[in-house]
Enzyme design. Structure first.
Site, PDB file in Angstrom:
ATOM      1  N   ARG A  36      93.343  65.621 106.115  1.00 50.99           N
ATOM      2  CA  ARG A  36      94.061  66.687 106.831  1.00 50.99           C
ATOM      3  C   ARG A  36      93.602  66.760 108.279  1.00 50.99           C
ATOM      4  NH1 ARG A  36      94.090  72.294 103.765  1.00 50.99           N
ATOM      5  NH2 ARG A  36      95.222  72.849 105.666  1.00 50.99           N
ATOM      6  N   CYS A  38      89.208  75.994 110.047  1.00 51.38           N
ATOM      7  CA  CYS A  38      89.674  75.338 108.822  1.00 51.38           C
ATOM      8  C   CYS A  38      91.182  75.514 108.761  1.00 51.38           C
ATOM      9  CB  CYS A  38      88.971  75.918 107.586  1.00 51.38           C
ATOM     10  SG  CYS A  38      89.240  77.682 107.333  1.00 51.38           S
TER      11      CYS A  38
END
Length: 282
Positions: A179, A239
């Site tokens: 990611r 995040c």
């Protein structure tokens, strides 16, 4: 009280007048997050005397972004209703793959609670050791929690944009490698892949041993060093939605670095057309 406490320590402290035990289990907001109802699970079984910290509700519900910090007045009101007050020693635990007690730890510190710890190994370790649990909704009295917020522990979109240019603070991303690099699309709709330019990557799962306990000391420090982070310098964590960024922040705290957290994280940065996005490795 240490920032990281053992199950043995907690078992010996249960029942102390100033001790409050808090279940902060949360399963996430992104598509594909584990199914489950943490509040219902809490009612089925929890550490005796614990209360449930609802991360999904103790948030700014007017924001389009998930789990953003609530206004200080709302946070203080929720803490009072849970019996968490000024002077309480608070021990947090969870039973989530995302180790969400770290998010509650950060929130409590932002809003003025200082004697806050995380239970090493969480509820899974407590249960595995055959320690007592109870069910139902606990009864507790309201306690005064002062309305306060320390913005120095929080970073905004504008501050993060400025930091891309200045590089004044190291930025560390807790998401998975694919990611971060952009090899995997972001699970949120209309959200770009990749990462904040100049940021480093340390998947939050690397801060734990196989049994779910925290790495500590040299083993923990080695993970930050492997990500290219110097814990003697300022640090901001990020995040997907500000949840696992708190895991990195707590790990850094165990090593003496009290950094800040970008609350909007990639759910804000990645969906904003005005922000630069980087692809590939750090």
């Amino acid at each position: 009280m240490d920032a990281l406490v053992t199950t043995e320590w907690l078992a010996n402290e249960l029942g102390a007048n100033d001790l409050r035990v808090v279940d902060a289990t949360y399963f996430g907001s992104v598509p594909g997050s584990p199914d489950g109802d943490p509040a219902a699970n809490f009612e089925k079984a929890h550490i005796p005397g614990a209360v449930f910290f609802d991360i999904a509700e103790i948030a700014d519900l007017n924001s389009p972004l998930p789990t953003m910090l609530p206004p200080p007045e709302k946070f203080a009101s929720r803490m009072q209703s849970l019996g968490l007050g000024d002077g309480s020693r608070i021990v947090l635990y969870d039973n989530s793959h995302y180790h969400t007690s770290a998010r509650a730890w950060w929130m409590l510190r932002v809003f003025g609670a200082h004697d806050v710890a995380i239970l090493n190994g969480g509820f899974a370790k407590w249960q595995a050791e055959g320690r007592p649990v109870e069910s139902g909704k606990p009864q507790h009295r309201h306690r005064h929690f002062t309305v306060w917020a320390d913005d120095s522990q929080v970073r905004t979109l504008d501050q993060m944009k400025a930091n891309v240019d200045s590089g004044a603070e190291q930025v560390l991303d807790a998401r998975s490698g694919p990611r971060f690099t952009g090899e995997e699309p972001d699970p949120r709709p209309a959200t770009h892949a990749g990462h904040i330019p100049g940021s480093k990557n340390l998947p939050y799962t690397r801060l734990f041993n196989e049994d779910g306990t925290w790495k500590t000391g040299d083993a923990l420090n080695a993970e930050f060093e492997s990500a290219g982070i110097d814990l003697s310098k300022p640090l901001v964590t990020t995040c997907g939605s500000g949840i696992t960024a708190a895991v990195l922040l707590f790990g850094a705290h165990l090593l003496g670095n009290d950094g800040a957290l970008y609350d909007g994280s990639w759910s804000e940065w990645g969906a904003d057309m005005s922000t630069p996005k980087a692809m590939g490795a750090a």
